[in-house]
Design an enzyme around this catalytic site. Structure first.
Site, PDB file in Angstrom:
ATOM      1  N   CYS A 105      13.704  18.845  25.106  1.00 37.86           N
ATOM      2  CA  CYS A 105      12.368  19.082  26.382  1.00 37.86           C
ATOM      3  C   CYS A 105      12.695  20.339  26.663  1.00 37.86           C
ATOM      4  O   CYS A 105      11.513  20.991  26.010  1.00 37.86           O
ATOM      5  CB  CYS A 105      14.092  18.679  27.715  1.00 37.86           C
ATOM      6  N   SER A 106      13.233  21.267  27.657  1.00 39.48           N
ATOM      7  CA  SER A 106      13.632  22.915  28.091  1.00 39.48           C
ATOM      8  C   SER A 106      14.640  23.651  28.266  1.00 39.48           C
ATOM      9  O   SER A 106      14.141  24.270  29.365  1.00 39.48           O
ATOM     10  CB  SER A 106      12.405  22.557  28.962  1.00 39.48           C
ATOM     11  N   CYS A 107      15.401  23.409  27.711  1.00 41.49           N
ATOM     12  CA  CYS A 107      16.666  23.934  28.703  1.00 41.49           C
ATOM     13  C   CYS A 107      16.615  24.899  28.081  1.00 41.49           C
ATOM     14  O   CYS A 107      16.702  25.816  27.772  1.00 41.49           O
ATOM     15  CB  CYS A 107      17.882  23.077  27.451  1.00 41.49           C
ATOM     16  N   CYS A 135      15.007  24.598  23.022  1.00 42.67           N
ATOM     17  CA  CYS A 135      15.492  23.231  23.083  1.00 42.67           C
ATOM     18  C   CYS A 135      13.713  21.978  22.251  1.00 42.67           C
ATOM     19  O   CYS A 135      12.782  22.472  23.492  1.00 42.67           O
ATOM     20  CB  CYS A 135      15.629  23.109  24.323  1.00 42.67           C
TER      21      CYS A 135
END
Lengths: 107, 211, 98
Positions: free
Chosen positions: B122-124, B119
């Site tokens: 962000c950090s999905c 991702c």
């Protein structure tokens, strides 16, 4: 029009080798995760993941780079909760002062 | 490393009678801000300390063993495999893992294609099925480079993908979450589903490792 | 919003920030803007994050697609194999026929 890339939009940038470390979370960090889940639950409905992200994207690059993962979340949550009038900056500052005193830290 | 020091004891023994709001003595400005925010929200009745504690308990059930169980089932049950590839979230639900309405796309690694997930914005990450994401997954180094130079990033994880296989990167930018179905190890014929699950690593489910 | 693209359609990612002055929260990474790929699948319609991020209701929901790009089309001088690909979720209002 030429635009500057936002600091969170890092796809294609080279920050060197991947620091292959799983990490672990302290209690306060796990509680930030819990807070987000509660605030975004249908029963509370005060946060959306899109708002969390927007909050992170407006922390400023220095804070974004300096804060750990859940530090970014905590600062975004505080920002959005103040924005929505759920609490005030004064509420937060008073509680911070109280906790600093309890933990023997300088005001 | 983030473990600056280790404790030579742990608190599990008194877990049953631990106070709901266990003492946290973190002294960083951010930790204090986070604690203050939580306490003010509790005082204002937005949620309770017990609800926070319940969330911490639920967190312990989120683990890469959930994703591993799904993949192991798919390896031994062709119908489940088809269902998993068609609708990952429904297949997760069938094994009792609730993704709370978030769609899951399961991508199969084959002799021709190797898939890897990131991702960049962000950090999905499918936390319900893989547990909390590792620190490196959230690093700017991984997010920045794996989209542009995936083969060298994979090499840093000890994963060499031959030039005859396509490397397919998946940037999780919006509403989908992703999990990889690794190639089943050749020497695993006849193993039980449980033993197969034991072979499946979290990094294999992200796509930075093969099994 | 009606889904106007289907699997296999060639699409180009627009740059709504540079072309239309869009500001704020958006989910199309800069590296894919202006690039042409093809629709891998339609994912369903989802609330628009550009308004959801500000307390809006996200309507009209936007059709979301996974778009597959040849890595060589995204990164000049791409170092990997010729058939390496990257897939990115892109909302319909960021796409035009390409």
């Amino acid at each position: 029009m030429k635009i500057d890339k936002a600091y969170h939009d890092v796809g294609g940038d080279d920050f060197g080798p991947v620091p292959i470390d799983d990490g672990s979370y302290q209690l306060w960090e796990r509680r930030v995760d819990a807070m987000m889940r509660l605030l975004s639950s249908p029963a509370v409905g005060l946060m959306r993941v899109d708002e969390l992200r927007r909050g992170i994207e407006t922390l400023g690059e220095a804070t974004y780079n300096a804060e750990p993962y859940y530090g970014k979340w905590a600062r975004s949550l505080a920002k959005i909760m103040i924005e929505k009038g759920v609490l005030s900056q004064a509420d937060l500052d008073a509680k911070i002062a109280e906790l600093r005193a309890e933990r023997g830290l300088t005001p | 490393m983030s473990h600056a020091h280790s404790h030579d004891h742990h608190h599990d023994h008194d877990h049953d009678h631990a106070p709901i709001e266990a003492e946290d003595t973190s002294s960083s400005d951010t930790a204090i801000l986070a604690d203050a925010l939580r306490m003010v929200l509790i005082e204002k009745g937005i949620f309770t300390a017990a609800e926070v504690q319940d969330q911490l308990t639920l967190m312990e059930g989120r683990s890469d063993r959930n994703g591993a169980a799904m993949i192991a089932r798919a390896w031994v049950d062709a119908d489940y495999r088809d269902a998993l590839l068609a609708d990952g979230a429904a297949a997760a639900q069938a094994l009792g893992y609730d993704t709370k309405g978030t769609p899951l796309i399961v991508l199969e690694n084959t002799a021709k294609v190797h898939n890897v997930v990131v991702c960049t914005l962000c950090s999905c990450y499918p936390v319900t099925l893989l547990g909390p994401s590792p620190e490196w997954y959230k690093s700017k180094a991984y997010r920045g480079r794996v989209v542009r130079d995936p083969r060298s990033v994979l090499r840093e994880f000890g994963t060499e993908i031959g030039p005859d296989r396509e490397v397919r990167v998946h940037d999780s930018t919006a509403d989908m979450r992703y999990m990889i179905m690794p190639k089943r190890p050749k020497d695993s014929a006849g193993m039980t589903e449980e033993a197969l699950a034991g072979l499946i690593t979290r990094n294999g489910l992200i796509g930075v490792a093969e099994l | 919003m009606q889904a106007i693209f289907g699997p296999g359609d060639r699409v180009q990612v627009m740059d709504l920030e540079a072309e239309q002055g869009l500001t704020g929260h958006m989910r199309a990474p800069v590296y894919c803007r202006g690039k042409t790929g093809e629709i891998e699948r339609f994912c369903g319609a989802f609330g628009n994050p550009e308004t959801l991020a500000y307390g809006g209701d996200g309507t009209p929901a936007q059709p979301l697609y996974r778009v597959r790009f040849k890595q060589a089309d995204v990164w000049p001088g791409y170092a990997g194999a010729a058939n390496d690909c990257i897939e990115i979720e892109v909302y319909q209002h960021w796409l035009k026929a390409g």
